[in-house]
Design an enzyme around this catalytic site. Sequence first.
Site, PDB file in Angstrom:
ATOM      1  N   ARG A 171       0.719  -0.837   0.114  1.00 22.04           N
ATOM      2  CA  ARG A 171       0.047  -0.561  -0.016  1.00 22.04           C
ATOM      3  C   ARG A 171       1.109   1.261  -0.121  1.00 22.04           C
ATOM      4  O   ARG A 171       0.318   2.595   0.612  1.00 22.04           O
ATOM      5  CB  ARG A 171      -0.908  -0.358   0.879  1.00 22.04           C
ATOM      6  N   SER A 246     -11.387  -1.616   2.151  1.00 21.72           N
ATOM      7  CA  SER A 246     -10.740  -2.017   3.789  1.00 21.72           C
ATOM      8  C   SER A 246     -10.526  -0.729   4.402  1.00 21.72           C
ATOM      9  O   SER A 246     -10.065   0.074   3.758  1.00 21.72           O
ATOM     10  CB  SER A 246      -9.022  -2.915   3.724  1.00 21.72           C
ATOM     11  N   GLU A 336      -6.298   3.006   6.774  1.00 16.76           N
ATOM     12  CA  GLU A 336      -5.901   2.125   5.020  1.00 16.76           C
ATOM     13  C   GLU A 336      -6.082   3.550   4.192  1.00 16.76           C
ATOM     14  O   GLU A 336      -5.868   4.305   3.154  1.00 16.76           O
ATOM     15  CB  GLU A 336      -6.273   1.071   4.317  1.00 16.76           C
TER      16      GLU A 336
HETATM   17  N1  EPU Z   1     -10.858 -12.396   8.748  1.00 14.70           N
HETATM   18  C1  EPU Z   1     -11.390 -12.386   9.985  1.00 14.70           C
HETATM   19  N2  EPU Z   1     -12.606 -11.571  10.090  1.00 14.70           N
HETATM   20  C2  EPU Z   1     -13.215 -10.389   9.253  1.00 14.70           C
HETATM   21  C3  EPU Z   1     -13.015 -10.294   8.154  1.00 14.70           C
HETATM   22  C4  EPU Z   1     -11.095 -11.268   7.929  1.00 14.70           C
HETATM   23  O1  EPU Z   1     -11.679 -12.901  10.516  1.00 14.70           O
HETATM   24  O2  EPU Z   1     -14.206  -9.735   8.961  1.00 14.70           O
HETATM   25  C5  EPU Z   1      -9.162 -12.455   8.540  1.00 14.70           C
HETATM   26  C6  EPU Z   1      -9.276 -14.540   7.866  1.00 14.70           C
HETATM   27  O3  EPU Z   1      -8.868 -15.034   8.103  1.00 14.70           O
HETATM   28  C7  EPU Z   1      -9.017 -13.777   6.617  1.00 14.70           C
HETATM   29  C8  EPU Z   1      -8.116 -13.304   6.745  1.00 14.70           C
HETATM   30  O4  EPU Z   1      -9.007 -12.419   8.117  1.00 14.70           O
HETATM   31  O5  EPU Z   1      -8.673 -15.407   5.988  1.00 14.70           O
HETATM   32  C9  EPU Z   1      -7.999 -12.297   5.406  1.00 14.70           C
HETATM   33  O6  EPU Z   1      -9.191 -12.073   4.922  1.00 14.70           O
HETATM   34  P1  EPU Z   1      -9.364 -11.793   3.729  1.00 14.70           P
HETATM   35  O7  EPU Z   1      -8.636 -12.042   3.220  1.00 14.70           O
HETATM   36  O8  EPU Z   1     -10.862 -10.609   3.509  1.00 14.70           O
HETATM   37  O9  EPU Z   1      -8.073 -10.094   3.027  1.00 14.70           O
HETATM   38  P2  EPU Z   1      -8.036  -8.858   4.195  1.00 14.70           P
HETATM   39  O10 EPU Z   1      -6.193  -8.694   4.984  1.00 14.70           O
HETATM   40  O11 EPU Z   1      -9.247  -8.204   4.879  1.00 14.70           O
HETATM   41  C10 EPU Z   1      -6.704  -7.368   2.082  1.00 14.70           C
HETATM   42  C11 EPU Z   1      -6.712  -6.917   1.533  1.00 14.70           C
HETATM   43  C12 EPU Z   1      -7.837  -5.719   0.981  1.00 14.70           C
HETATM   44  C13 EPU Z   1      -8.112  -7.226  -0.285  1.00 14.70           C
HETATM   45  C14 EPU Z   1      -8.136  -9.316   0.102  1.00 14.70           C
HETATM   46  C15 EPU Z   1      -8.469 -10.087  -0.606  1.00 14.70           C
HETATM   47  C16 EPU Z   1      -5.506  -4.882   3.263  1.00 14.70           C
HETATM   48  C17 EPU Z   1      -5.298  -3.485   4.173  1.00 14.70           C
HETATM   49  N3  EPU Z   1      -6.248  -5.285   2.434  1.00 14.70           N
HETATM   50  O12 EPU Z   1      -8.095  -7.630   3.309  1.00 14.70           O
HETATM   51  O13 EPU Z   1      -8.465  -5.074   0.290  1.00 14.70           O
HETATM   52  O14 EPU Z   1      -9.032  -6.948  -1.429  1.00 14.70           O
HETATM   53  O15 EPU Z   1      -6.949  -8.750   1.703  1.00 14.70           O
HETATM   54  O16 EPU Z   1      -6.937  -9.666  -1.013  1.00 14.70           O
HETATM   55  O17 EPU Z   1      -4.432  -5.496   2.111  1.00 14.70           O
HETATM   56  C18 EPU Z   1      -8.428  -2.852   0.288  1.00 14.70           C
HETATM   57  O18 EPU Z   1      -7.706  -2.315  -0.012  1.00 14.70           O
HETATM   58  O19 EPU Z   1      -9.978  -1.899   0.772  1.00 14.70           O
HETATM   59  C19 EPU Z   1      -9.431  -3.990  -0.021  1.00 14.70           C
HETATM   60  C20 EPU Z   1     -10.532  -4.208  -0.056  1.00 14.70           C
END
Ligand code: EPU
Length: 343
Positions: A171, A246, A336
Amino acid sequence: MNIRENVPIAELTTMRLGGPARYVIEIEEDKDLAEAYHFAQDKNLPTYILGSGSNVIGRDGGFDGVILVNRLRGIYVIDSDQTSIRLCAKSGELLDDLVEYSVKLWNGEGFGYSGIEALSKVPGTVGAMPVQNVGAYGQEAKQVLHSVCVYDCRDNCFKHMMADELDLGYRHSIFNTGDGVGRYFITSVTVELRKTQLTPPFYTSLQAYLDEREITDYSPQVIRDAVAAIRASKLPDPAVEASAGSFFKNVYLNETEAKAAEAKGIPVWDGGKVPSGWLIEQAGLKGKDYFGMRVSEKAALVLINDHAKSYSDLAQAREAIVSAVFEKYGYRLEQEPMEIGEA
Ligand code: EPU
């Protein structure tokens, strides 16, 4: 050039908060840029660039300056060979439209080029792609970015920059740090995509989706459809519920910290990433309402503006969430999306 006065930032951003911007100029062609910057420099006003406003939050005091809204359009094939293709997209195109274009292109043997299919349905414009090195479901802009064209408003000229000059990280880029902030208007982005398909193992949730459906065709279109379905089920659509993707960054730990976290039962991915969504969910905050801002039930990392009246409501909600997570886990979450305007 169309110049509007006193436009609420709330109308230009998907979180729908923020006081008035003194001027708003829509940039429709590269040549508008010199004129728009001249207009701002003449009045000694700062400028701020907006794409689709899906990752920017407006503050209550508004912006005493000129917002440049990016309306530059066009996607072009630059060149291709047996294995790859270069696509140049004007920065005001939606990133998802560029992905759609790339997965539908005939590659000589079949449809689609690989490299950005996992970025399907990421909100925002192509211009935002290098600014925050957009990443999702195992792909990141850095892997495919070839170069960008920018207007440098310090030197008042157009420049071409190669990807390795952009200091791309999580980011992070020269465009959102230090002297680079506000200096460059990205006019186009060139990506290099490949004819090959992605190979497993995929990002955890993507792999689970494919396994459940016994999908073994990994063509760009299939991956695009899978990612789109996962996002639709997990992430609120900013066009329906006011939000900015996010709201918090994930937490990145060094090796010692990561070991300590794992010993406490905290999930650590890729050697150092703690999913902030997990921390927020475990702190019991999913679905909670703070000052009109709601922690999404679907994805705890997303904050939804249900009926917050001002940026200060959001600031109080943020503080409540950050404190709750800090008290339970000792990590201080960082926001973010970027911010614009005076408090
Ligand atoms: N998780 C939870 N609860 C939740 C959400 C997530 O427990 O409500 C845990 C789970 O273990 C899940 C892990 O977090 O397996 C990762 O969640 P997810 O794969 O949904 O990804 P994220 O880390 O929440 C990041 C990016 C997203 C991107 C996704 C998929 C950031 C800040 N966000 O989210 O980007 O779509 O990975 O690659 O790095 C954005 O930047 O606006 C965005 C949506």
